[in-house]
Design a protein around this motif. Structure first.
Motif, PDB file in Angstrom:
ATOM      1  N   ALA A   1      25.375 -12.225  -7.368  1.00  0.00           N
ATOM      2  CA  ALA A   1      25.524 -13.601  -6.895  1.00  0.00           C
ATOM      3  C   ALA A   1      26.310 -14.461  -7.896  1.00  0.00           C
ATOM      4  CB  ALA A   1      24.150 -14.214  -6.646  1.00  0.00           C
ATOM      5  N   GLU A   2      26.111 -14.226  -9.208  1.00  0.00           N
ATOM      6  CA  GLU A   2      26.755 -15.041 -10.228  1.00  0.00           C
ATOM      7  C   GLU A   2      28.191 -14.597 -10.533  1.00  0.00           C
ATOM      8  OE1 GLU A   2      24.549 -15.436 -13.811  1.00  0.00           O
ATOM      9  OE2 GLU A   2      22.655 -15.908 -12.796  1.00  0.00           O
ATOM     10  N   LEU A   3      28.423 -13.279 -10.564  1.00  0.00           N
ATOM     11  CA  LEU A   3      29.700 -12.766 -11.051  1.00  0.00           C
ATOM     12  C   LEU A   3      30.627 -12.259  -9.958  1.00  0.00           C
ATOM     13  CD1 LEU A   3      28.348 -10.726 -14.118  1.00  0.00           C
ATOM     14  CD2 LEU A   3      29.308 -13.047 -14.119  1.00  0.00           C
ATOM     15  N   GLY A   4      30.082 -12.000  -8.763  1.00  0.00           N
ATOM     16  CA  GLY A   4      30.896 -11.451  -7.698  1.00  0.00           C
ATOM     17  C   GLY A   4      30.965  -9.937  -7.770  1.00  0.00           C
ATOM     18  N   PRO A   5      31.853  -9.292  -6.990  1.00  0.00           N
ATOM     19  CA  PRO A   5      31.953  -7.828  -6.978  1.00  0.00           C
ATOM     20  C   PRO A   5      32.257  -7.290  -8.374  1.00  0.00           C
ATOM     21  CG  PRO A   5      33.158  -8.755  -5.134  1.00  0.00           C
ATOM     22  CD  PRO A   5      32.767  -9.911  -6.012  1.00  0.00           C
ATOM     23  N   PRO A   6      31.594  -6.213  -8.791  1.00  0.00           N
ATOM     24  CA  PRO A   6      31.774  -5.700 -10.163  1.00  0.00           C
ATOM     25  C   PRO A   6      33.176  -5.163 -10.433  1.00  0.00           C
ATOM     26  CG  PRO A   6      30.445  -4.182  -8.859  1.00  0.00           C
ATOM     27  CD  PRO A   6      30.591  -5.436  -8.051  1.00  0.00           C
ATOM     28  N   GLY A   7      33.865  -4.660  -9.407  1.00  0.00           N
ATOM     29  CA  GLY A   7      35.180  -4.076  -9.613  1.00  0.00           C
ATOM     30  C   GLY A   7      36.247  -5.088  -9.967  1.00  0.00           C
ATOM     31  N   ARG A   8      35.961  -6.385  -9.815  1.00  0.00           N
ATOM     32  CA  ARG A   8      36.961  -7.415 -10.083  1.00  0.00           C
ATOM     33  C   ARG A   8      36.799  -8.067 -11.453  1.00  0.00           C
ATOM     34  NH1 ARG A   8      36.796 -10.568  -4.204  1.00  0.00           N
ATOM     35  NH2 ARG A   8      37.305  -8.731  -2.908  1.00  0.00           N
ATOM     36  N   LEU A   9      35.831  -7.643 -12.219  1.00  0.00           N
ATOM     37  CA  LEU A   9      35.572  -8.278 -13.511  1.00  0.00           C
ATOM     38  C   LEU A   9      36.613  -7.825 -14.539  1.00  0.00           C
ATOM     39  CD1 LEU A   9      31.680  -7.998 -13.692  1.00  0.00           C
ATOM     40  CD2 LEU A   9      33.089  -9.909 -12.897  1.00  0.00           C
ATOM     41  N   PRO A  10      37.022  -8.737 -15.448  1.00  0.00           N
ATOM     42  CA  PRO A  10      38.049  -8.398 -16.445  1.00  0.00           C
ATOM     43  C   PRO A  10      37.505  -7.449 -17.514  1.00  0.00           C
ATOM     44  CG  PRO A  10      37.198 -10.607 -16.833  1.00  0.00           C
ATOM     45  CD  PRO A  10      36.606 -10.158 -15.530  1.00  0.00           C
ATOM     46  N   VAL A  11      38.461  -6.859 -18.276  1.00  0.00           N
ATOM     47  CA  VAL A  11      38.078  -5.906 -19.312  1.00  0.00           C
ATOM     48  C   VAL A  11      37.286  -6.602 -20.421  1.00  0.00           C
ATOM     49  CG1 VAL A  11      38.953  -4.291 -21.046  1.00  0.00           C
ATOM     50  CG2 VAL A  11      40.075  -4.462 -18.820  1.00  0.00           C
ATOM     51  N   ARG A  12      37.819  -7.689 -20.916  1.00  0.00           N
ATOM     52  CA  ARG A  12      37.157  -8.418 -22.000  1.00  0.00           C
ATOM     53  C   ARG A  12      36.277  -9.510 -21.418  1.00  0.00           C
ATOM     54  NH1 ARG A  12      40.293 -10.928 -27.301  1.00  0.00           N
ATOM     55  NH2 ARG A  12      38.420 -11.444 -28.496  1.00  0.00           N
ATOM     56  N   GLU A  13      35.080  -9.641 -21.985  1.00  0.00           N
ATOM     57  CA  GLU A  13      34.163 -10.637 -21.460  1.00  0.00           C
ATOM     58  C   GLU A  13      34.754 -12.044 -21.578  1.00  0.00           C
ATOM     59  OE1 GLU A  13      33.625  -8.606 -23.905  1.00  0.00           O
ATOM     60  OE2 GLU A  13      31.801  -7.422 -23.631  1.00  0.00           O
ATOM     61  N   PRO A  14      34.615 -12.875 -20.533  1.00  0.00           N
ATOM     62  CA  PRO A  14      35.128 -14.258 -20.604  1.00  0.00           C
ATOM     63  C   PRO A  14      34.404 -15.049 -21.695  1.00  0.00           C
ATOM     64  CG  PRO A  14      34.605 -13.623 -18.345  1.00  0.00           C
ATOM     65  CD  PRO A  14      34.039 -12.557 -19.221  1.00  0.00           C
ATOM     66  N   ALA A  15      35.124 -15.972 -22.271  1.00  0.00           N
ATOM     67  CA  ALA A  15      34.512 -16.805 -23.318  1.00  0.00           C
ATOM     68  C   ALA A  15      33.341 -17.615 -22.777  1.00  0.00           C
ATOM     69  CB  ALA A  15      35.577 -17.727 -23.918  1.00  0.00           C
ATOM     70  N   SER A  16      33.401 -17.926 -21.484  1.00  0.00           N
ATOM     71  CA  SER A  16      32.346 -18.747 -20.868  1.00  0.00           C
ATOM     72  C   SER A  16      31.212 -17.910 -20.303  1.00  0.00           C
ATOM     73  CB  SER A  16      32.963 -19.600 -19.745  1.00  0.00           C
ATOM     74  OG  SER A  16      33.561 -18.741 -18.770  1.00  0.00           O
ATOM     75  N   LEU A  17      31.087 -16.649 -20.739  1.00  0.00           N
ATOM     76  CA  LEU A  17      30.082 -15.739 -20.193  1.00  0.00           C
ATOM     77  C   LEU A  17      28.685 -16.304 -20.418  1.00  0.00           C
ATOM     78  CD1 LEU A  17      29.726 -12.937 -18.870  1.00  0.00           C
ATOM     79  CD2 LEU A  17      29.421 -12.015 -21.162  1.00  0.00           C
TER      80      LEU A  17
END
Length: 780
Positions: free
Chosen positions: A483-499
């Motif tokens: 619910a918070e991050l969306g589909p897992p396959g679309r997440l970037p390689v490096r964690e966002p600074a606002s994680l």
């Protein structure tokens, strides 16, 4: 009338070839040049994945198709390339940035459809990119192009010192194995040529005779490799086994048939005929034997078209084409070359006209005819004892090479993958489930399926969406992250600074993309079987149990479909299908070749014991392979492929020597008493049969020496089994047991032909008149 017509046909052929000998040579050279330039090589069309030869109805194929959104491709062929980035210690932010640049670079490669997901290992020491590629089925050339292009991106992304980039997974492994197979095929071809030419030099003691005998086989191989490669480019499935066997078969069997003709030409020259007349007479005498011998092989191979297992089905046509090509060259090019060179072909040996001396085999045969019953009894006892050892045979899987060759980039990548992602090794059992709704809305089903699988006790390791990289997520946490991050396959390689979530949860959720399809309805669990590795016989045999366990987990978790994919499951389906084909094809091949033997030998009796002799030597050879590899070597089993391949080749090739010996006995029996005819025929053909058997058996032994790569042990077993059968045929069956049976049956060998009816009176009387046998032996 039939005999007269056949002799006329081969006489016309022989005279035409001798007359137009230069044209025949030029014609075949032009054909070789044209096909070499116009058609692709066979090696570029080979498919090393044997599961790709299964029908769509096979359970493992259905499971692979079900998992296609995750594994890609379906029908047993993945369409994922895995890029593994690793270092000693934890990945740095700079490393992750490089991985991100690698992902961007890979997306621009021709044939890449996208990145399915990025996974960082739980130890923090590696990351993997699962690259979706448009890999054409059975097109190793296309796969290699994509693999090379992805590998070339490694030098463009500026990877920090210490960061290692490698390829892993089945496509990278298949491409590496194909390169290894091509090297192995080249080795087999080189060693086969070397072995045959050395043996021919020893046999003839004449360099030109050795070259002339081998040249048609070599040219037939060159032409066949290109013609079959062209068929592969238009959809014919070709395995690496086809490639290796074609080399051995054409060089070995082709040289055998060349020996049949060259030995007879030498014999005719010794009878006082000129070089060209000797060629004509020899081709008339042995042309039918050569044609019938090649015909039995072609017929046996064509029965494979009835097989349901694609590897068998598609093995028959390429090898039959090769044999037909070799036969055409053997009946035209070889006689033309012999007519051109004449007596000079045997230089520096002197072939002088005069009475021919009886050799070793004539002396053996003269002793054999005195006590044929004892010879046959002892031989049968030995063969039956070896055949009994075959009762200990049991098969192992042969699903294709899944281990990359040592030293290859794929081997390094698979090693890194296993070290950092043990739960997602490059060769797991894939347990696949299909749900009616996305599992993100009801992740509790994942726990139910996981617990059902784990409680079965069939798995030593099990990973899925909730523990994708070794970190466990609860169903509630998984739903929250979705619910918070969306589909897992679309997440970037490096964690966002606002994680806003813990890094471990982020990486664990992102890694779940390799276990859940983009639409959320297809789920897979990667499993290590308690029975053993995917390549083991125990894992293959455990497949029915694993399928039952997966079916129960599907029912409990609400899945609407399920299946088991992977090497062990595919090997089980392959072995089951192959054994069923063996039961179907063996009787058909026996009947077809028995009918051909009856026509060639003009007898209904001789084919019966000739076929029985081949079956006996086949079982004895299987016993030898069982003894060497299972009883002594300690292997858990021998490839399912071995009994089938041994039957086809030993049954077909074994009849070659039967036909040569029996047709010569029949030829001699027209003017000599039967016992004298047997002695003369065995004496005149003995050196031909033993030389041919040594060459053919030796070329199969070459497989045990020259083979390399992941399938080497299985290929060696095939080579040894075939060589053992051929050598036993050569030195025991054709030259001892079959002639002994001929003596015991007497005139009945040729029933119902005219020779069978005339033999009882004319030949027995002739034997008595010459003192060859005493009256009591004649009556018996």
């Amino acid at each position: 009338m039939i005999r007269f017509s056949i002799d006329n046909a081969f006489g016309s052929l022989a005279r035409g070839v001798v007359r137009f000998r230069w044209f025949v040579v030029a014609f075949w050279l032009v054909v070789a040049i044209v096909v070499s330039g116009a058609f692709p090589s066979l090696g570029s069309e080979v498919n090393n994945d044997n599961s790709a030869f299964l029908r769509a109805s096979a359970p493992s194929t259905k499971a692979a198709n079900l998992a296609a959104p995750l594994l890609g491709g379906g029908a047993g062929k993945t369409s994922q390339i895995i890029v593994v980035a690793s270092r000693a210690g934890r990945l740095t932010p700079a490393d992750l940035d490089a991985v991100g640049r690698e992902a961007a670079a890979v997306r621009n490669v021709d044939g890449v459809l996208g990145i399915q997901g990025v996974v960082v290992s739980s130890d923090g020491g590696a990351a993997q990119l699962r690259v979706r590629v448009n890999a054409a089925r059975n097109d190793i050339g296309s796969d290699k192009t994509i693999v090379d292009a992805v590998e070339n991106t490694f030098t463009t992304v500026g990877a920090p010192a210490g960061l290692q980039l490698h390829l892993a997974g089945q496509i990278a492994t298949a491409v590496a194995n194909q390169a290894s197979s091509n090297r192995s095929g080249n080795q087999v071809q080189m060693f086969s040529f070397l072995f045959i030419i050395v043996l021919l030099l020893l046999v003839f003691r004449a360099p030109l005779a050795a070259v002339v005998t081998l040249l048609p086989s070599g040219l037939a191989l060159l032409i066949s490799l290109r013609v079959i490669g062209e068929l592969g480019a238009h959809g014919l499935q070709i395995s690496s086994i086809t490639q290796v066997l074609l080399i051995v078969l054409l060089l070995g069997a082709g040289t055998d048939y060349g020996l049949f003709l060259v030995f007879r030409v030498r014999e005719e020259i010794r009878e006082g005929h000129s070089g060209r007349d000797a060629v004509v007479r020899a081709l008339v005498r042995v042309g039918e034997s050569i044609t019938a011998s090649a015909g039995t092989v072609i017929l046996a191979l064509l029965t494979l078209l009835l097989a349901t297992f694609g590897l068998y089905h598609d093995l028959g046509l390429p090898l039959a084409i090769g044999m037909a090509t070799m036969l055409a060259l053997g009946l035209t090019l070889l006689p033309a070359l012999l007519a051109i060179f004449g007596r000079a072909v045997f230089w520096p040996s002197k072939i002088e006209p005069g009475p021919q001396r009886d050799g070793l085999w004539a002396r053996i045969a003269s002793r054999l005819v005195r006590r044929p019953g004892l010879t046959l009894g002892v031989g049968l006892a030995v063969f039956l004892a070896l055949a009994a050892v075959a009762l200990g045979y049991h098969s192992s899987g042969f699903g294709g090479a899944t281990t990359a060759p040592s030293g290859s980039d794929a081997a390094a990548g698979n090693t890194a993958l296993t070290a950092h992602f043990p739960q997602t090794s490059s060769n797991p059992a894939n347990l696949v489930f299909s749900y009616p709704d996305p599992v993100s809305s009801s992740p509790a089903a994942l726990v139910t399926a996981y617990e059902s699988l784990r409680s079965s006790g069939q798995f030593t390791d099990l990973s899925g969406p909730l523990n994708a990289n070794g970190t466990t997520l609860t169903p509630a946490r998984y739903a929250q992250l979705h619910a918070e991050l969306g589909p897992p396959g679309r997440l970037p390689v490096r964690e966002p600074a606002s994680l806003t979530v813990p890094r471990s949860d982020y990486n664990a959720y992102r890694a779940s993309s390799q276990y859940i399809s983009p639409d959320g309805k297809i789920v897979q669990f990667a499993a290590a079987l308690a029975a053993g590795s995917q390549q083991s016989t125990a894992a293959m045999n455990a497949t029915p149990t694993i399928r039952d366990v997966v079916g129960q987990a599907a029912n409990r978790s609400g899945a609407v479909g399920s299946g088991v994919a992977g090497e062990a499951a595919a090997s089980y389906d392959i072995s089951t299908t192959a054994n069923r084909d063996l039961r179907l094809i063996v009787p058909i091949a026996i009947f077809a070749i028995g009918l051909l033997l009856a026509l060639v030998l003009r007898s209904l009796i001789a084919p019966l014991y000739l076929i029985f002799s081949v079956l006996l030597s086949y079982l004895a050879a299987l016993g030898v392979a069982t003894l060497v590899f299972i009883d002594v070597g300690g292997d858990s089993g021998i490839s399912f492929f071995l009994p089938f391949l041994m039957f086809v080749f030993l049954f077909a090739l074994g009849e070659d020597y039967n036909i040569l010996v029996m047709t010569r006995i029949r030829e001699e029996a027209r003017r000599l008493p039967l016992r004298e005819a047997v002695v003369r025929a065995v004496g005149r053909t003995g050196s031909t049969v033993t030389s041919a058997g040594l060459i053919l058996g030796g070329t199969f032994i070459v497989l045990t020496v020259a083979s390399s790569g992941a399938e080497a042990s299985q290929v060696r077993a095939i080579g040894l089994g075939l060589a053992a059968g051929i050598l036993m045929d050569t030195f025991l069956v054709r030259t001892l047991l079959v002639p002994a049976t001929v003596i015991l049956l007497g005139r009945r060998n040729w029933w119902p032909s005219r020779m069978g009816r005339a033999d009882a009176t004319a030949h027995t009387a002739g034997d008595q008149a010459r003192g060859a046998i005493d009256p009591s032996e004649a009556r018996s």
